[in-house]
Design an enzyme around this catalytic site. Sequence first.
Site, PDB file in Angstrom:
ATOM      1  N   GLY A  46      39.480  31.420  43.408  1.00  8.48           N
ATOM      2  CA  GLY A  46      40.416  31.961  44.150  1.00  8.48           C
ATOM      3  C   GLY A  46      39.887  33.279  44.514  1.00  8.48           C
ATOM      4  N   GLN A  51      40.412  42.048  47.172  1.00  8.05           N
ATOM      5  CA  GLN A  51      39.172  42.256  46.016  1.00  8.05           C
ATOM      6  C   GLN A  51      37.889  42.384  46.782  1.00  8.05           C
ATOM      7  OE1 GLN A  51      40.683  38.064  44.424  1.00  8.05           O
ATOM      8  NE2 GLN A  51      39.843  38.955  42.679  1.00  8.05           N
ATOM      9  N   CYS A  93      40.397  36.571  36.648  1.00  7.28           N
ATOM     10  CA  CYS A  93      40.286  37.086  37.984  1.00  7.28           C
ATOM     11  C   CYS A  93      38.833  37.713  38.065  1.00  7.28           C
ATOM     12  CB  CYS A  93      41.342  38.102  37.939  1.00  7.28           C
ATOM     13  SG  CYS A  93      41.328  39.217  39.431  1.00  7.28           S
ATOM     14  N   LEU A  94      38.149  37.623  39.113  1.00  8.96           N
ATOM     15  CA  LEU A  94      36.877  37.678  39.516  1.00  8.96           C
ATOM     16  C   LEU A  94      37.011  39.305  39.552  1.00  8.96           C
ATOM     17  CD1 LEU A  94      35.716  35.488  42.367  1.00  8.96           C
ATOM     18  CD2 LEU A  94      34.694  35.850  40.039  1.00  8.96           C
ATOM     19  N   HIS A 135      48.722  33.898  42.360  1.00  6.66           N
ATOM     20  CA  HIS A 135      47.753  34.821  41.847  1.00  6.66           C
ATOM     21  C   HIS A 135      47.324  35.843  42.771  1.00  6.66           C
ATOM     22  CE1 HIS A 135      44.548  36.462  38.971  1.00  6.66           C
ATOM     23  NE2 HIS A 135      44.083  36.406  40.257  1.00  6.66           N
ATOM     24  N   GLU A 136      46.655  34.973  44.015  1.00  5.58           N
ATOM     25  CA  GLU A 136      46.111  35.532  45.137  1.00  5.58           C
ATOM     26  C   GLU A 136      47.280  36.322  46.098  1.00  5.58           C
ATOM     27  OE1 GLU A 136      43.200  35.615  45.025  1.00  5.58           O
ATOM     28  OE2 GLU A 136      43.115  34.032  43.554  1.00  5.58           O
ATOM     29  N   HIS A 139      47.748  39.742  44.743  1.00 10.25           N
ATOM     30  CA  HIS A 139      46.555  40.475  45.098  1.00 10.25           C
ATOM     31  C   HIS A 139      46.835  41.208  46.541  1.00 10.25           C
ATOM     32  CE1 HIS A 139      43.412  40.289  42.152  1.00 10.25           C
ATOM     33  NE2 HIS A 139      43.244  38.992  42.322  1.00 10.25           N
TER      34      HIS A 139
HETATM   35  C1  QAP Z   1      42.498  33.008  40.097  1.00 10.77           C
HETATM   36  O1  QAP Z   1      40.268  33.406  39.524  1.00 10.77           O
HETATM   37  C2  QAP Z   1      42.969  32.135  39.188  1.00 10.77           C
HETATM   38  O2  QAP Z   1      36.409  36.376  34.028  1.00 10.77           O
HETATM   39  C3  QAP Z   1      41.127  33.035  40.479  1.00 10.77           C
HETATM   40  O3  QAP Z   1      33.791  36.127  34.161  1.00 10.77           O
HETATM   41  C4  QAP Z   1      42.167  31.829  37.864  1.00 10.77           C
HETATM   42  O4  QAP Z   1      38.457  32.601  40.192  1.00 10.77           O
HETATM   43  C5  QAP Z   1      44.198  31.870  39.052  1.00 10.77           C
HETATM   44  C6  QAP Z   1      36.003  34.359  37.331  1.00 10.77           C
HETATM   45  C7  QAP Z   1      42.524  30.778  37.056  1.00 10.77           C
HETATM   46  C8  QAP Z   1      44.512  31.079  38.084  1.00 10.77           C
HETATM   47  C9  QAP Z   1      44.096  30.607  37.119  1.00 10.77           C
HETATM   48  C10 QAP Z   1      36.513  35.004  35.963  1.00 10.77           C
HETATM   49  C11 QAP Z   1      34.726  34.076  36.955  1.00 10.77           C
HETATM   50  C12 QAP Z   1      37.029  33.735  38.142  1.00 10.77           C
HETATM   51  C13 QAP Z   1      35.998  35.634  34.887  1.00 10.77           C
HETATM   52  C14 QAP Z   1      39.029  33.129  39.254  1.00 10.77           C
HETATM   53  C15 QAP Z   1      34.336  35.617  35.077  1.00 10.77           C
HETATM   54  C16 QAP Z   1      33.772  34.906  36.018  1.00 10.77           C
HETATM   55  C17 QAP Z   1      38.154  34.102  38.296  1.00 10.77           C
HETATM   56 CO    CO Z   2      42.256  37.613  40.917  1.00 13.83          CO
END
Ligand code: QAP
Ligand code: CO
Length: 166
Positions: A46, A51, A93-94, A135-136, A139
């Site tokens: 996501g 972001q 979270c990216l 979550h989004e 943001h």
């Molecule tokens: C939001 O987050 C989300 O730490 C999206 O090193 C994620 O895509 C909501 C990511 C999980 C609920 C559950 C994170 C990639 C990606 C990192 C993501 C990383 C590389 C996070």
């Molecule tokens: Co995020």
Amino acid sequence: MSLLKILIFPDPRLRTVAEPVGVVDESIKKLSEDMLETMYEGSGIGLAATQVNIHKRVFVLDISPDKTEPRVFVDPEIVEILNPEKKSYSEGCLSIPGFYEEVKRPSKVKVSFTDLNGQRQMDEIEDLMAVVVQHEIDHLNGKLMVDFISSVKREMIRKKLLKSKV
Ligand code: QAP
Ligand code: CO
């Protein structure tokens, strides 16, 4: 398509409240394509426009295992909480790379949004999709998953990310 630069916590621009889009035009379609490319490149599921420092109410997601089901949400709104029972999920979270934290959120919600054809849609969502959508939307309101954890943990993450210069 082009890759966009992702803001990293504690960048203050992540606290900006995004503006409604209204009419979906070519610039929004291009933005959503670039966001999807950026999300896939970072192995994310996501990504919100906030972001990538674009303060418009748009986010993209793809929770399919083979990353073949991109979805775009414009002007999303949670119109109803269908199951207020909160479920905990280890969220990433990216914008907060390398950190995962348990966050509790309602497990089923009804969301309305505009699709890329400019049509208003309504969808009932649960499980991982519900976690990502909430979550989004956070943001877009300048809220981050670290706002749900203790200030001690948040400070630790803030200091580590400031040092790591990712
Ligand atoms: C939001 O987050 C989300 O730490 C999206 O090193 C994620 O895509 C909501 C990511 C999980 C609920 C559950 C994170 C990639 C990606 C990192 C993501 C990383 C590389 C996070
Ligand atoms: Co995020």
